[in-house]
Design an enzyme around this catalytic site. Sequence first.
Site, PDB file in Angstrom:
ATOM      1  N   GLU A  40       0.629  -1.373   0.055  1.00  0.00           N
ATOM      2  CA  GLU A  40      -0.300  -0.080   0.084  1.00  0.00           C
ATOM      3  C   GLU A  40       0.637   1.257   0.077  1.00  0.00           C
ATOM      4  O   GLU A  40       1.895   1.280   0.582  1.00  0.00           O
ATOM      5  CB  GLU A  40      -1.066  -0.009   1.314  1.00  0.00           C
ATOM      6  CG  GLU A  40      -2.016   1.245   1.180  1.00  0.00           C
ATOM      7  CD  GLU A  40      -2.715   1.452   2.553  1.00  0.00           C
ATOM      8  OE1 GLU A  40      -3.572   0.513   2.484  1.00  0.00           O
ATOM      9  OE2 GLU A  40      -2.419   2.225   3.390  1.00  0.00           O
ATOM     10  N   THR A  82      -4.149   4.764  -1.301  1.00  0.00           N
ATOM     11  CA  THR A  82      -4.986   5.363  -0.506  1.00  0.00           C
ATOM     12  C   THR A  82      -5.600   6.664  -1.113  1.00  0.00           C
ATOM     13  O   THR A  82      -5.043   7.466  -1.975  1.00  0.00           O
ATOM     14  CB  THR A  82      -4.388   5.622   0.917  1.00  0.00           C
ATOM     15  OG1 THR A  82      -3.443   6.804   0.663  1.00  0.00           O
ATOM     16  CG2 THR A  82      -3.870   4.356   1.527  1.00  0.00           C
ATOM     17  N   TYR A  83      -6.776   6.877  -0.618  1.00  0.00           N
ATOM     18  CA  TYR A  83      -7.526   8.206  -0.982  1.00  0.00           C
ATOM     19  C   TYR A  83      -7.287   9.067   0.188  1.00  0.00           C
ATOM     20  O   TYR A  83      -8.076   8.918   1.307  1.00  0.00           O
ATOM     21  CB  TYR A  83      -8.940   7.494  -0.836  1.00  0.00           C
ATOM     22  CG  TYR A  83     -10.077   8.614  -1.737  1.00  0.00           C
ATOM     23  CD1 TYR A  83     -10.047   8.423  -2.914  1.00  0.00           C
ATOM     24  CD2 TYR A  83     -10.729   9.604  -1.015  1.00  0.00           C
ATOM     25  CE1 TYR A  83     -10.931   9.521  -3.551  1.00  0.00           C
ATOM     26  CE2 TYR A  83     -11.641  10.389  -1.344  1.00  0.00           C
ATOM     27  CZ  TYR A  83     -11.712  10.371  -3.012  1.00  0.00           C
ATOM     28  OH  TYR A  83     -12.604  11.271  -3.715  1.00  0.00           O
ATOM     29  N   GLY A  92     -14.645   5.691   5.087  1.00  0.00           N
ATOM     30  CA  GLY A  92     -13.480   6.781   5.391  1.00  0.00           C
ATOM     31  C   GLY A  92     -13.719   7.090   6.801  1.00  0.00           C
ATOM     32  O   GLY A  92     -14.777   6.897   7.516  1.00  0.00           O
ATOM     33  N   ASP A  93     -12.860   7.910   7.218  1.00  0.00           N
ATOM     34  CA  ASP A  93     -12.646   8.378   8.663  1.00  0.00           C
ATOM     35  C   ASP A  93     -13.767   9.840   8.781  1.00  0.00           C
ATOM     36  O   ASP A  93     -13.539  10.636   7.686  1.00  0.00           O
ATOM     37  CB  ASP A  93     -11.196   8.664   9.068  1.00  0.00           C
ATOM     38  CG  ASP A  93     -10.427   7.601   8.968  1.00  0.00           C
ATOM     39  OD1 ASP A  93     -11.008   6.482   9.425  1.00  0.00           O
ATOM     40  OD2 ASP A  93      -9.287   7.562   8.766  1.00  0.00           O
ATOM     41  N   ALA A 119     -19.584   1.477   4.543  1.00  0.00           N
ATOM     42  CA  ALA A 119     -18.827   0.946   3.638  1.00  0.00           C
ATOM     43  C   ALA A 119     -19.824  -0.149   2.689  1.00  0.00           C
ATOM     44  O   ALA A 119     -19.705  -0.085   1.355  1.00  0.00           O
ATOM     45  CB  ALA A 119     -17.790   0.214   3.914  1.00  0.00           C
ATOM     46  N   HIS A 133     -13.793  -2.735  14.817  1.00  0.00           N
ATOM     47  CA  HIS A 133     -13.736  -1.404  14.448  1.00  0.00           C
ATOM     48  C   HIS A 133     -13.763  -0.738  15.459  1.00  0.00           C
ATOM     49  O   HIS A 133     -14.604  -0.767  16.488  1.00  0.00           O
ATOM     50  CB  HIS A 133     -14.743  -0.995  13.485  1.00  0.00           C
ATOM     51  CG  HIS A 133     -14.673   0.241  12.701  1.00  0.00           C
ATOM     52  ND1 HIS A 133     -15.003   1.301  13.446  1.00  0.00           N
ATOM     53  CD2 HIS A 133     -14.082   0.581  11.400  1.00  0.00           C
ATOM     54  CE1 HIS A 133     -14.538   2.499  12.411  1.00  0.00           C
ATOM     55  NE2 HIS A 133     -14.344   2.065  11.463  1.00  0.00           N
ATOM     56  N   GLN A 141      -7.022  -4.351   8.999  1.00  0.00           N
ATOM     57  CA  GLN A 141      -6.309  -3.371   9.572  1.00  0.00           C
ATOM     58  C   GLN A 141      -4.868  -3.820  10.323  1.00  0.00           C
ATOM     59  O   GLN A 141      -4.950  -5.107  10.067  1.00  0.00           O
ATOM     60  CB  GLN A 141      -7.173  -2.567  10.781  1.00  0.00           C
ATOM     61  CG  GLN A 141      -6.545  -1.596  11.436  1.00  0.00           C
ATOM     62  CD  GLN A 141      -5.794  -0.332  11.037  1.00  0.00           C
ATOM     63  OE1 GLN A 141      -5.090  -0.380  10.407  1.00  0.00           O
ATOM     64  NE2 GLN A 141      -6.661   0.620  11.010  1.00  0.00           N
ATOM     65  N   LYS A 170       7.803   3.729   1.977  1.00  0.00           N
ATOM     66  CA  LYS A 170       9.367   3.348   2.331  1.00  0.00           C
ATOM     67  C   LYS A 170       9.691   2.068   1.607  1.00  0.00           C
ATOM     68  O   LYS A 170       9.669   1.243   2.169  1.00  0.00           O
ATOM     69  CB  LYS A 170       9.710   3.330   3.679  1.00  0.00           C
ATOM     70  CG  LYS A 170       9.350   4.792   4.542  1.00  0.00           C
ATOM     71  CD  LYS A 170       9.597   4.710   5.963  1.00  0.00           C
ATOM     72  CE  LYS A 170       9.434   5.952   6.567  1.00  0.00           C
ATOM     73  NZ  LYS A 170       9.654   5.742   8.049  1.00  0.00           N
TER      74      LYS A 170
END
Length: 288
Positions: A17, A48-49, A110-111, A125, A150, A177, A273
């Site tokens: 990711e 990611t968005y 989404g957060d 979702a 969650h 996660q 990285k």
Amino acid sequence: MKISSLFSQNKTVLSFEVFPPKKDSPVETVYRTLDELAGLNPAFISVTYSAGGTGGAEESTINLASYVKNTLKVETAAHLTCINSGFSDIEKTLKNLSEHGIENILALRGDRNPDTPTKDDFHYASDLVSFIKKQNYNFGIAGACCPEGHPESENLIADIRNLKKKADAGAEFLVSQMFFDNTKFYDFLEKLNLADITVPVTAGIMPVTNKRQFERMIMLSGASLPSKFTRAVARFENNPEALADAGIAYAIDQIVDLMSNGAAGIHLYTMNKPVLARKITESIRSLL
């Protein structure tokens, strides 16, 4: 190609990711990162968005995913969130994704962000998954899952009921996660089986390489910390190089155990990285 088809090959699917750069960061660095990651031959790379991405969340995500798919010739999954979007917004994004040749989406609520107003068209979702399935694009759809539940769920059982809705709506595989205790992941898979959730689950692994990252990630994820992990952090927290090596070694140990127990996939949170991804991939290459 639908990523879900990769899980039928009876071998662990390795994926990475990445996230778009922040507004004040040069986008070229991410393209160099993608070039290096593609050289490690992952099965796919997800993007990611990120609301902080250069040029806006949608544009950054789609441009990077398109580069992975069309230039690097590596399969990709573009993250798509719905908490701040209406039906017409998502329709436009799906059209844009399709026009860029992107075939797979990781569908997320989404957060919540107090600085960004939410909309009422999508509450979960699973609503986004259902909406995508009703369109005429035939996207492959993945969903997210939290092995320890969650943070907003009443409990893990309630969370698994929501995962069942997501799978029934059309999510073809799940990306977990991050977690640091493999026993929690195995217990989670058993509960999914009891709930008749049969889609593949790829295990999310993040190598912790500095104390600040460690503290932030734990605060956000709420993941359990085995004593083996906390001892390493405590022992090497004032020696950045040693802590980075210990974090990579711990991640490799997790992955070897997961693969030995038949994990469907390993999804490595690279934190952009590539050196981390390279060290880990080289250590497990013979197992793939």
